[in-house]
Scaffold this motif. Structure first.
Motif, PDB file in Angstrom:
ATOM      1  N   ALA A 339       0.803  -1.223   0.000  1.00  0.00           N
ATOM      2  CA  ALA A 339       0.000   0.000   0.000  1.00  0.00           C
ATOM      3  C   ALA A 339       0.838   1.276   0.000  1.00  0.00           C
ATOM      4  CB  ALA A 339      -0.943  -0.007   1.202  1.00  0.00           C
ATOM      5  N   VAL A 340       1.852   1.342   0.850  1.00  0.00           N
ATOM      6  CA  VAL A 340       2.609   2.588   0.995  1.00  0.00           C
ATOM      7  C   VAL A 340       3.277   3.023  -0.311  1.00  0.00           C
ATOM      8  CG1 VAL A 340       4.574   3.666   2.171  1.00  0.00           C
ATOM      9  CG2 VAL A 340       2.929   2.297   3.475  1.00  0.00           C
ATOM     10  N   THR A 347       5.686   8.953  -4.152  1.00  0.00           N
ATOM     11  CA  THR A 347       6.034   8.856  -5.570  1.00  0.00           C
ATOM     12  C   THR A 347       4.744   8.815  -6.376  1.00  0.00           C
ATOM     13  OG1 THR A 347       8.041   7.599  -5.049  1.00  0.00           O
ATOM     14  CG2 THR A 347       7.263   7.517  -7.320  1.00  0.00           C
ATOM     15  N   PRO A 348       4.604   9.652  -7.415  1.00  0.00           N
ATOM     16  CA  PRO A 348       3.364   9.638  -8.199  1.00  0.00           C
ATOM     17  C   PRO A 348       3.185   8.323  -8.941  1.00  0.00           C
ATOM     18  CG  PRO A 348       5.023  11.004  -9.266  1.00  0.00           C
ATOM     19  CD  PRO A 348       5.564  10.653  -7.911  1.00  0.00           C
ATOM     20  N   ILE A 349       1.950   7.947  -9.161  1.00  0.00           N
ATOM     21  CA  ILE A 349       1.649   6.702  -9.863  1.00  0.00           C
ATOM     22  C   ILE A 349       2.298   6.694 -11.240  1.00  0.00           C
ATOM     23  CG2 ILE A 349      -0.234   5.367 -10.905  1.00  0.00           C
ATOM     24  CD1 ILE A 349      -1.978   6.168  -8.573  1.00  0.00           C
ATOM     25  N   GLN A 350       2.365   7.874 -11.867  1.00  0.00           N
ATOM     26  CA  GLN A 350       2.936   7.957 -13.217  1.00  0.00           C
ATOM     27  C   GLN A 350       4.435   7.668 -13.233  1.00  0.00           C
ATOM     28  OE1 GLN A 350       1.052  10.240 -11.768  1.00  0.00           O
ATOM     29  NE2 GLN A 350      -0.762  10.512 -13.038  1.00  0.00           N
ATOM     30  N   TYR A 356       3.241  -1.881 -10.120  1.00  0.00           N
ATOM     31  CA  TYR A 356       2.820  -1.053  -8.985  1.00  0.00           C
ATOM     32  C   TYR A 356       1.638  -0.164  -9.372  1.00  0.00           C
ATOM     33  CZ  TYR A 356       7.308  -2.616  -7.206  1.00  0.00           C
ATOM     34  OH  TYR A 356       8.360  -3.393  -6.797  1.00  0.00           O
ATOM     35  N   ARG A 357       1.591   0.254 -10.629  1.00  0.00           N
ATOM     36  CA  ARG A 357       0.429   1.020 -11.082  1.00  0.00           C
ATOM     37  C   ARG A 357      -0.828   0.166 -11.019  1.00  0.00           C
ATOM     38  NH1 ARG A 357       2.579   4.435 -16.368  1.00  0.00           N
ATOM     39  NH2 ARG A 357       4.681   4.826 -15.579  1.00  0.00           N
ATOM     40  N   PHE A 358      -0.677  -1.109 -11.334  1.00  0.00           N
ATOM     41  CA  PHE A 358      -1.810  -2.030 -11.238  1.00  0.00           C
ATOM     42  C   PHE A 358      -2.280  -2.146  -9.792  1.00  0.00           C
ATOM     43  CE2 PHE A 358      -2.953  -6.468 -10.213  1.00  0.00           C
ATOM     44  CZ  PHE A 358      -4.186  -6.535 -10.858  1.00  0.00           C
ATOM     45  N   PHE A 362      -6.395  -0.550  -6.735  1.00  0.00           N
ATOM     46  CA  PHE A 362      -7.315  -1.061  -5.717  1.00  0.00           C
ATOM     47  C   PHE A 362      -6.736  -1.058  -4.306  1.00  0.00           C
ATOM     48  CE2 PHE A 362      -5.050  -4.612  -7.695  1.00  0.00           C
ATOM     49  CZ  PHE A 362      -4.502  -5.250  -6.600  1.00  0.00           C
ATOM     50  N   GLU A 363      -5.455  -0.748  -4.144  1.00  0.00           N
ATOM     51  CA  GLU A 363      -4.888  -0.722  -2.798  1.00  0.00           C
ATOM     52  C   GLU A 363      -5.616   0.318  -1.932  1.00  0.00           C
ATOM     53  OE1 GLU A 363      -2.804  -2.008  -0.664  1.00  0.00           O
ATOM     54  OE2 GLU A 363      -2.379  -3.725  -1.921  1.00  0.00           O
ATOM     55  N   PRO A 364      -6.035  -0.049  -0.728  1.00  0.00           N
ATOM     56  CA  PRO A 364      -6.877   0.853   0.078  1.00  0.00           C
ATOM     57  C   PRO A 364      -6.212   2.168   0.461  1.00  0.00           C
ATOM     58  CG  PRO A 364      -6.160  -1.072   1.357  1.00  0.00           C
ATOM     59  CD  PRO A 364      -5.813  -1.352  -0.068  1.00  0.00           C
ATOM     60  N   LEU A 365      -4.913   2.162   0.719  1.00  0.00           N
ATOM     61  CA  LEU A 365      -4.263   3.398   1.171  1.00  0.00           C
ATOM     62  C   LEU A 365      -4.322   4.469   0.094  1.00  0.00           C
ATOM     63  CD1 LEU A 365      -2.742   4.903   3.353  1.00  0.00           C
ATOM     64  CD2 LEU A 365      -0.614   3.872   2.535  1.00  0.00           C
ATOM     65  N   ARG A 366      -4.189   4.096  -1.180  1.00  0.00           N
ATOM     66  CA  ARG A 366      -4.256   5.080  -2.253  1.00  0.00           C
ATOM     67  C   ARG A 366      -5.634   5.745  -2.292  1.00  0.00           C
ATOM     68  NH1 ARG A 366      -5.174   4.839  -8.287  1.00  0.00           N
ATOM     69  NH2 ARG A 366      -5.263   7.049  -8.817  1.00  0.00           N
ATOM     70  N   GLN A 367      -6.699   4.946  -2.129  1.00  0.00           N
ATOM     71  CA  GLN A 367      -8.056   5.487  -2.204  1.00  0.00           C
ATOM     72  C   GLN A 367      -8.338   6.410  -1.010  1.00  0.00           C
ATOM     73  OE1 GLN A 367      -8.631   4.171  -5.043  1.00  0.00           O
ATOM     74  NE2 GLN A 367      -7.228   2.438  -4.795  1.00  0.00           N
TER      75      GLN A 367
END
Length: 432
Positions: A339-340, A347-350, A356-358, A362-367
Motif C-alpha cells: 500500500a505505501v 512517488t506519483p503513480i505515473q 505497482y500502477r496495477f 485497488f490498494e486501500p491506502l491510495r483510495q
C-alpha cells in the motif's frame, strides 16, 4: 511434564525452516515493494500530467501579427525530447488553476500575456537603460505530491529554458545587421531572452506538511484499522473462551462459548464498527487539536476517518478469519507492504513501474489518501479524489464481507469448526 529442556526445540530443523521461509519471504517482499517502486522514478515516469498555458496576446512586428507564446507551446507539445514521460495538457489559465486545485496537475508552464511584446522589444533601436527581460513561469503543486511536483518542475524548467534558447535563435536571425545598433545588454539577452521563474501554483497552509499531511493522516487511519483488527480478533477469541489471555504473569481463561466462524467474524466486525467511532474521533483530535494540523470540513473529515478505519479493520478481520495465524502477515502485506509505495503520495503513480500502477488501482491506502487529500487541500471537491475514495471504500467493504463471510460460511458448512465437537480447550489456572 515431559522433562525435556525448552531450549532443545532449537535443535528442531522444521522450526528453523518454517520461520526462515516466512521471515525471509517477508523481508524480500518488503524490499521489492518499497525499493523497487522508488529506485528509479525518472526512468519509469510516463504521462505525468503538466499544464501548458499560452496567455500571450501577441504583438505587431513589421506589420505582421506575431505570437511567440503560441510558437513555444506548439514546439513543446510536439517535442519528442521527453518522449512520453510528460503529458502536456494545453489549456487556458482558468482551466489550469482549476486542475491544480484538484491535484490533477503536478505543475504547469505559463507564457505571460506580454511575452511577445517584451521579447520583440529587445530587437528595437538602441535605448538607454537595461531592457526588460520577458519571463516564463513554472508553477509547482506540492499538494499533489512533493516528488511528482519536483519531477514536473525539473522537466518544465528544462522545457522553458530550451524554448527561450529557440526563441533567441529566431530573434537573432531576424535582427541580422541591426544587432550592432542594440545596447550590449540587449545583445546578450537576445541569445537567451526569457527568464524562468518558479512559483507555487496551489499554495498550502504552513501546517500541511509540504503536502504530506494527507498521506500520513490516511496512513494512521489504515494502521489503526489493521492493528485494531488484530487486537479485536484476539480479544473476541478470549471472550468466547477459545484462547487464553496473558496479562503479565497471569494467564486468564473464560468458559467456552461455542460460536461458528461466521458468528465470530460478525461479533468482531460489529466491535470494529463501534470502536471506529472512538478511533476516528481521537485521530482527528490528535492531529488537528493537539498537533495543529491544518484541516477544513471537520465533520466530513471525521466521517471519512471513521469509515476508513472501519473498512480497513473489517477487511483485516476477514483476512484473519480466513487465513488464521498467517492472516496477520497477509494483512501486513496488503495494508502496508503493497500500500505505501502505491499510495500516490511519496512517488506519483505515473513514476511507478507497471506492476505497482496495477496495485494502485485497488490498494486501500491510495483510495483513502485521495479522499483525505481532497478534504484537506482541495475544498472537498468530489472529482479531486473524494468520490473515488467513497466508492472504493464501499467496494472494499463489500469485497471484504463477501470474502470473509463467504469463506467462513464454507468452513462451517464443511464442519471445519475451530474446536471439534466433544472436545474442550485445556484449562490453565491462574497462579495464586
Amino acid at each position: 511434564m515431559s522433562g525435556i529442556h525448552p531450549f532443545r526445540v532449537l535443535r528442531a530443523k522444521p522450526l528453523w525452516i518454517a520461520n526462515g521461509v516466512i521471515t525471509g519471504v517477508l523481508a524480500l517482499l518488503f524490499t521489492v515493494f518499497y525499493v523497487g517502486a522508488n529506485v528509479d522514478p525518472v526512468d519509469h515516469m510516463k504521462n505525468l500530467p503538466v499544464g501548458l498555458v499560452n496567455a500571450d496576446k501577441g504583438a505587431t512586428v513589421g506589420g505582421e501579427q506575431v505570437n511567440l507564446g503560441a510558437r513555444i507551446t506548439e514546439s513543446i507539445k510536439k517535442s519528442t525530447a521527453g518522449g512520453d514521460k510528460i503529458d502536456w495538457k494545453v489549456m487556458d489559465e482558468k482551466e489550469m488553476k482549476a486542475e491544480l486545485g484538484k491535484g490533477k496537475l503536478y505543475g504547469a508552464l505559463v507564457v505571460p500575456a506580454d511575452f511577445t511584446s517584451a521579447t520583440t522589444a529587445l530587437t528595437g533601436a538602441a535605448t538607454a537603460g537595461t531592457p526588460t527581460r520577458p519571463t516564463l513561469t513554472v508553477l509547482t503543486n506540492q499538494s499533489a505530491g512533493s516528488v511528482g511536483s519536483s519531477l514536473a518542475r525539473a522537466v518544465t524548467t528544462q522545457a522553458a529554458e530550451s524554448a527561450s534558447l529557440q526563441v533567441g535563435k529566431e530573434l537573432t536571425a531576424q535582427s541580422g545587421t541591426r544587432q550592432a545598433e542594440l545596447p550590449a545588454a540587449a545583445r546578450i539577452l537576445l541569445v537567451d531572452p526569457a527568464a524562468v521563474t518558479v512559483e507555487d501554483g496551489h499554495p498550502l497552509d504552513s501546517h500541511s506538511g509540504l503536502g504530506l499531511t494527507a498521506f500520513y493522516y490516511a496512513l494512521v487511519l489504515v494502521v489503526c484499522g489493521m492493528l485494531s483488527a488484530n487486537v479485536i480478533s484476539g480479544q473476541v477469541d478470549h471472550a468466547l473462551g477459545y484462547t487464553h489471555n496473558d496479562m503479565g504473569p497471569l494467564r486468564l481463561h473464560r468458559p467456552l462459548i461455542r460460536a461458528t466462524r461466521v458468528q465470530t467474524l460478525a461479533v468482531s466486525s460489529t466491535l470494529m464498527a463501534g470502536l471506529s467511532l472512538l478511533m476516528g474521533s481521537l485521530v482527528m483530535v490528535g492531529a488537528v487539536g493537539l498537533m495543529g494540523m491544518h484541516a477544513a470540513h471537520l465533520p466530513l473529515l471525521w466521517l471519512f476517518s471513521v469509515c476508513a478505519i472501519a473498512v480497513s479493520g473489517i477487511g483485516a478481520l476477514s483476512l484473519l478469519a480466513v487465513f488464521g495465524t498467517p492472516g496477520m502477515l497477509v494483512v501486513t502485506l496488503v495494508f502496508i507492504g503493497m500500500a505505501v509505495p502505491t499510495a500516490n503520495a511519496t512517488t506519483p503513480i505515473q513514476a511507478l513501474p507497471g506492476f505497482y500502477r496495477f496495485l494502485a488501482e485497488f490498494e486501500p491506502l491510495r483510495q483513502i489518501t485521495g479522499g483525505i487529500r481532497s478534504i484537506l487541500y482541495y475544498d472537498a471537491q468530489a472529482d479531486a479524489g473524494l468520490s473515488r475514495g467513497w466508492v472504493m471504500m464501499a467496494v472494499g467493504l463489500a469485497a471484504a464481507a463477501l470474502f470473509g463471510f463467504g469463506m467462513t460460511g464454507w468452513y462451517d458448512r464443511k464442519g471445519l469448526h475451530r474446536i471439534p465437537a466433544g472436545t474442550e480447550p485445556e484449562k490453565t489456572a491462574a497462579p495464586a
